[in-house]
Design an enzyme around this catalytic site. Structure first.
Site, PDB file in Angstrom:
ATOM      1  CG  LEU A  36      -2.013  -1.141   1.169  1.00 61.04           C
ATOM      2  CD1 LEU A  36      -2.980  -1.011   2.336  1.00 61.04           C
ATOM      3  CD2 LEU A  36      -2.783  -1.211  -0.147  1.00 61.04           C
ATOM      4  CB  SER A  86       4.520   1.376 -11.986  1.00 63.22           C
ATOM      5  OG  SER A  86       3.561   2.323 -11.551  1.00 63.22           O
ATOM      6  CB  THR A 127       7.611  -2.772 -18.739  1.00 63.60           C
ATOM      7  OG1 THR A 127       7.433  -1.674 -19.622  1.00 63.60           O
ATOM      8  CG2 THR A 127       8.982  -2.636 -18.085  1.00 63.60           C
ATOM      9  CG  ASP A 128       6.632  -1.385 -23.886  1.00 61.22           C
ATOM     10  OD1 ASP A 128       6.807  -0.824 -22.794  1.00 61.22           O
ATOM     11  OD2 ASP A 128       5.838  -0.963 -24.755  1.00 61.22           O
ATOM     12  CD  GLU A 129       8.884   2.686 -19.905  1.00 57.46           C
ATOM     13  OE1 GLU A 129       9.957   3.149 -19.498  1.00 57.46           O
ATOM     14  OE2 GLU A 129       7.822   3.308 -19.904  1.00 57.46           O
ATOM     15  CE1 TYR A 152       8.568   0.566 -13.913  1.00 50.39           C
ATOM     16  CE2 TYR A 152       8.707   1.242 -16.223  1.00 50.39           C
ATOM     17  CZ  TYR A 152       8.168   0.430 -15.236  1.00 50.39           C
ATOM     18  OH  TYR A 152       7.237  -0.528 -15.570  1.00 50.39           O
ATOM     19  CE  LYS A 156       8.752  -4.088 -14.246  1.00 44.73           C
ATOM     20  NZ  LYS A 156       7.900  -4.792 -13.222  1.00 44.73           N
ATOM     21  CG  ASP A 274      10.648  15.501 -24.252  1.00 45.11           C
ATOM     22  OD1 ASP A 274       9.754  14.842 -23.694  1.00 45.11           O
ATOM     23  OD2 ASP A 274      11.150  15.186 -25.350  1.00 45.11           O
TER      24      ASP A 274
HETATM   25  P1  NAD Z   1       0.891   0.673  -9.917  1.00 47.24           P
HETATM   26  O1  NAD Z   1       1.923   1.682  -9.562  1.00 47.24           O
HETATM   27  O2  NAD Z   1      -0.493   1.126 -10.240  1.00 47.24           O
HETATM   28  O3  NAD Z   1       0.746  -0.386  -8.716  1.00 47.24           O
HETATM   29  C1  NAD Z   1       1.870  -0.910  -8.070  1.00 47.24           C
HETATM   30  C2  NAD Z   1       1.374  -1.680  -6.835  1.00 47.24           C
HETATM   31  O4  NAD Z   1       2.520  -2.269  -6.205  1.00 47.24           O
HETATM   32  C3  NAD Z   1       0.698  -0.791  -5.778  1.00 47.24           C
HETATM   33  O5  NAD Z   1      -0.457  -1.419  -5.269  1.00 47.24           O
HETATM   34  C4  NAD Z   1       1.763  -0.664  -4.692  1.00 47.24           C
HETATM   35  O6  NAD Z   1       1.226  -0.456  -3.390  1.00 47.24           O
HETATM   36  C5  NAD Z   1       2.469  -2.007  -4.798  1.00 47.24           C
HETATM   37  N1  NAD Z   1       3.844  -1.958  -4.291  1.00 47.24           N
HETATM   38  C6  NAD Z   1       4.797  -1.035  -4.585  1.00 47.24           C
HETATM   39  N2  NAD Z   1       5.932  -1.307  -3.897  1.00 47.24           N
HETATM   40  C7  NAD Z   1       5.679  -2.439  -3.189  1.00 47.24           C
HETATM   41  C8  NAD Z   1       6.454  -3.232  -2.297  1.00 47.24           C
HETATM   42  N3  NAD Z   1       7.725  -2.912  -1.989  1.00 47.24           N
HETATM   43  N4  NAD Z   1       5.893  -4.341  -1.746  1.00 47.24           N
HETATM   44  C9  NAD Z   1       4.602  -4.678  -2.038  1.00 47.24           C
HETATM   45  N5  NAD Z   1       3.818  -3.945  -2.842  1.00 47.24           N
HETATM   46  C10 NAD Z   1       4.351  -2.844  -3.423  1.00 47.24           C
HETATM   47  O7  NAD Z   1       1.505  -0.171 -11.098  1.00 47.24           O
HETATM   48  P2  NAD Z   1       0.816  -0.792 -12.398  1.00 47.24           P
HETATM   49  O8  NAD Z   1       0.746   0.237 -13.449  1.00 47.24           O
HETATM   50  O9  NAD Z   1      -0.391  -1.517 -11.986  1.00 47.24           O
HETATM   51  O10 NAD Z   1       1.948  -1.837 -12.831  1.00 47.24           O
HETATM   52  C11 NAD Z   1       1.946  -3.152 -12.297  1.00 47.24           C
HETATM   53  C12 NAD Z   1       3.116  -3.923 -12.896  1.00 47.24           C
HETATM   54  O11 NAD Z   1       2.969  -3.978 -14.314  1.00 47.24           O
HETATM   55  C13 NAD Z   1       4.473  -3.291 -12.638  1.00 47.24           C
HETATM   56  O12 NAD Z   1       5.392  -4.340 -12.410  1.00 47.24           O
HETATM   57  C14 NAD Z   1       4.798  -2.568 -13.930  1.00 47.24           C
HETATM   58  O13 NAD Z   1       6.183  -2.486 -14.116  1.00 47.24           O
HETATM   59  C15 NAD Z   1       4.150  -3.491 -14.938  1.00 47.24           C
HETATM   60  N6  NAD Z   1       3.723  -2.865 -16.197  1.00 47.24           N
HETATM   61  C16 NAD Z   1       2.919  -1.761 -16.179  1.00 47.24           C
HETATM   62  C17 NAD Z   1       2.459  -1.228 -17.377  1.00 47.24           C
HETATM   63  C18 NAD Z   1       1.544  -0.021 -17.406  1.00 47.24           C
HETATM   64  O14 NAD Z   1       1.253   0.485 -18.489  1.00 47.24           O
HETATM   65  N7  NAD Z   1       1.051   0.468 -16.267  1.00 47.24           N
HETATM   66  C19 NAD Z   1       2.847  -1.811 -18.592  1.00 47.24           C
HETATM   67  C20 NAD Z   1       3.699  -2.927 -18.566  1.00 47.24           C
HETATM   68  C21 NAD Z   1       4.103  -3.451 -17.366  1.00 47.24           C
HETATM   69  O1  DAU Z   2       5.424   0.968 -21.749  1.00 48.43           O
HETATM   70  C1  DAU Z   2       5.033   0.377 -20.535  1.00 48.43           C
HETATM   71  C2  DAU Z   2       5.167   1.394 -19.434  1.00 48.43           C
HETATM   72  O2  DAU Z   2       4.096   2.325 -19.618  1.00 48.43           O
HETATM   73  C3  DAU Z   2       5.091   0.785 -18.032  1.00 48.43           C
HETATM   74  O3  DAU Z   2       6.190  -0.057 -17.853  1.00 48.43           O
HETATM   75  C4  DAU Z   2       5.095   1.885 -16.965  1.00 48.43           C
HETATM   76  O4  DAU Z   2       4.914   1.333 -15.687  1.00 48.43           O
HETATM   77  C5  DAU Z   2       3.959   2.845 -17.258  1.00 48.43           C
HETATM   78  O5  DAU Z   2       3.990   3.924 -16.341  1.00 48.43           O
HETATM   79  C6  DAU Z   2       4.055   3.369 -18.683  1.00 48.43           C
HETATM   80  O6  DAU Z   2       5.226   4.209 -18.839  1.00 48.43           O
HETATM   81  P1  DAU Z   2       5.168   5.538 -19.722  1.00 48.43           P
HETATM   82  O7  DAU Z   2       6.273   6.429 -19.311  1.00 48.43           O
HETATM   83  O8  DAU Z   2       5.071   5.199 -21.161  1.00 48.43           O
HETATM   84  O9  DAU Z   2       3.728   6.089 -19.250  1.00 48.43           O
HETATM   85  P2  DAU Z   2       3.205   7.555 -18.897  1.00 48.43           P
HETATM   86  O10 DAU Z   2       1.713   7.432 -18.767  1.00 48.43           O
HETATM   87  O11 DAU Z   2       3.960   8.178 -17.788  1.00 48.43           O
HETATM   88  O12 DAU Z   2       3.529   8.364 -20.226  1.00 48.43           O
HETATM   89  C7  DAU Z   2       3.015   7.947 -21.485  1.00 48.43           C
HETATM   90  C8  DAU Z   2       3.549   8.901 -22.522  1.00 48.43           C
HETATM   91  O13 DAU Z   2       2.950  10.190 -22.314  1.00 48.43           O
HETATM   92  C9  DAU Z   2       5.048   9.123 -22.446  1.00 48.43           C
HETATM   93  O14 DAU Z   2       5.557   9.285 -23.763  1.00 48.43           O
HETATM   94  C10 DAU Z   2       5.197  10.423 -21.677  1.00 48.43           C
HETATM   95  C11 DAU Z   2       3.942  11.196 -22.059  1.00 48.43           C
HETATM   96  N1  DAU Z   2       3.406  12.104 -21.015  1.00 48.43           N
HETATM   97  C12 DAU Z   2       3.165  11.588 -19.774  1.00 48.43           C
HETATM   98  C13 DAU Z   2       2.659  12.400 -18.770  1.00 48.43           C
HETATM   99  C14 DAU Z   2       2.422  11.842 -17.385  1.00 48.43           C
HETATM  100  C15 DAU Z   2       3.108  13.420 -21.329  1.00 48.43           C
HETATM  101  O15 DAU Z   2       3.290  13.873 -22.473  1.00 48.43           O
HETATM  102  N2  DAU Z   2       2.609  14.221 -20.337  1.00 48.43           N
HETATM  103  C16 DAU Z   2       2.389  13.769 -19.067  1.00 48.43           C
HETATM  104  O16 DAU Z   2       1.958  14.573 -18.189  1.00 48.43           O
END
Ligand code: NAD
Ligand code: DAU
Length: 344
Positions: A36, A86, A127-129, A152, A156, A274
């Site tokens: 949390l 994340s 993640t694709d990152e 980040y 990962k 940026d």
């Molecule tokens: P999020 O930030 O919404 O949620 C992360 C969760 O992990 C939260 O509930 C947080 O409380 C918990 N957490 C953080 N540190 C912790 C710890 N030390 N111990 C236990 N719990 C902990 O993240 P999300 O966007 O749901 O991403 C989930 C997973 O998917 C991540 O591993 C992320 O790298 C991966 N991922 C996310 C995306 C995306 O677009 N959001 C895409 C590809 C992969």
């Molecule tokens: O590609 C997978 C990843 O996608 C996950 O691994 C990450 O956990 C997740 O956070 C996400 O990363 P991004 O950096 O791609 O997501 P974000 O939503 O932060 O940004 C998406 C795109 O939008 C990126 O090119 C940055 C841009 N952006 C983001 C924010 C927050 C803006 O232009 N303005 C903004 O305020």
């Protein structure tokens, strides 16, 4: 795979996954281990408290005692590891320490725990990152070089290497999924899509980084959940699967679409400084999971985006509560100077 330990189940994708699995399988049991943090929100799981197949445990994946305690009394068939720090911007502006601790060390603690307790399957949600940035052409395959460009992504990638090592050295039955950008219900409003929806609804400026032409490959979160479920059940130990939505578009198009759906003016858009090291383009080749395991996304981007916008309209209290708390300080720190410079 009846008895699962899901980490990070109070976050965006983890909570969707918990709901998806409980809806889909009547006989599944899920323990959700989550620390949390600012991103973890038990409201995301509201309604599940009374479901006897579901249990929440507050704990930190990087704390060996927390992990040992939950694994010892669990008898789990599998661990699905979502928990992570994340957000790329936080890793750039708030320091990478918590990212190293949670994402790398936390993964290692879980892997060690799985070995000690004889957990039969481990799935790493990556993640694709980790692949870095593409040029104008091509898509990431599972064989693309690992070349992360921000803290980040580097954390990962480090975690993925620990998973590979646990499989190679210790024979752990581990698999890795690498997914593109998710969107959908319960996404924390620091990420592009929910941030832009919430700002637009409040008639606040929409901060677009750089020229807005950075490309992300968007997938509806439920399609990511079904892919994780598929890999969990079907993939060979040691395998890696890319997951993508096959919808790669520049950020500015996403922002304009949100404004159009909401009937808000494009004059809300502000091009701001940026993100450092901002990856120019992501696009996933998901043919391996489609060909090997028979997965494909079930949602079209346009329909899922409209449903997502509707969800944020219908759950205004959910994101307003988040935006009125500590997150407000984060938002001011991240954007106030950039927006002022952009004339907002
Ligand atoms: P999020 O930030 O919404 O949620 C992360 C969760 O992990 C939260 O509930 C947080 O409380 C918990 N957490 C953080 N540190 C912790 C710890 N030390 N111990 C236990 N719990 C902990 O993240 P999300 O966007 O749901 O991403 C989930 C997973 O998917 C991540 O591993 C992320 O790298 C991966 N991922 C996310 C995306 C995306 O677009 N959001 C895409 C590809 C992969
Ligand atoms: O590609 C997978 C990843 O996608 C996950 O691994 C990450 O956990 C997740 O956070 C996400 O990363 P991004 O950096 O791609 O997501 P974000 O939503 O932060 O940004 C998406 C795109 O939008 C990126 O090119 C940055 C841009 N952006 C983001 C924010 C927050 C803006 O232009 N303005 C903004 O305020």
């Amino acid at each position: 795979m009846k008895n699962l330990l899901v980490t990070g189940g109070a976050g965006f994708i983890g909570s969707n996954f918990v709901r998806y699995m409980l809806d889909r399988y009547g006989d599944v049991r899920i323990t959700n281990l989550d620390a949390l943090t600012y991103a973890g929100n038990l409201e995301n799981l509201a309604g599940l408290e009374a479901d006897e197949r579901y249990r929440f445990v507050k704990g930190d994946v990087a704390e060996p005692d927390d992990v040992a305690a939950v694994l010892a009394d669990g008898g789990f068939d599998a661990v699905v590891h979502f928990a992570a720090e994340s957000h790329v911007d936080r890793s750039l502006h708030h320091g990478a320490g918590t990212f190293i601790r949670t994402n790398i060390q936390g993964t290692q603690v879980l892997l060690d725990g799985c070995r000690t307790c004889g957990v039969a399957r481990y799935l790493q949600v990556s993640t694709d990152e980790v692949y870095g940035s593409l040029g104008a052409e091509g898509r990431f395959t599972e064989g693309s070089p690992i070349a992360p460009n921000n803290p980040y992504a580097a954390s990962k990638a480090g975690a993925d290497f620990m998973v590979r090592a646990a499989w190679k050295s210790h024979g752990l039955n581990a698999v890795i999924t690498r997914c593109s950008n998710n969107f959908g219900p319960y996404q924390f409003p620091e990420k592009l899509i929910p941030l832009m929806i919430a700002n637009a609804l409040e008639d606040k400026p929409l901060p677009v980084y750089g020229d807005g032409k950075h490309v992300r490959d968007w997938i509806y979160v439920i399609d990511h959940c079904s892919a994780v479920d598929t890999v969990l059940r079907k993939a060979e130990p040691g395998s890696v699967y890319n997951i993508g939505g096959d919808h790669d578009v520049p950020n500015i198009e996403i922002v304009r679409l949100i404004l159009k759906i909401l009937g808000k003016p494009e004059s809300l858009i502000r091009f701001v400084d940026d993100r450092p090291g901002h990856d120019r383009r992501y696009a996933m080749d998901s043919s391996k999971i489609q060909d090997d395991l028979g997965w494909s996304p079930a949602h079209t981007f346009e329909q899922a985006m409209r449903e997502t916008v509707d969800w944020y309209l219908a759950h205004r209290d959910w994101w307003e509560r988040i935006r009125s708390g500590a997150y407000r300080d984060y938002y001011d720190g991240m954007y106030a100077a950039r927006l002022k410079q952009a004339g907002a």
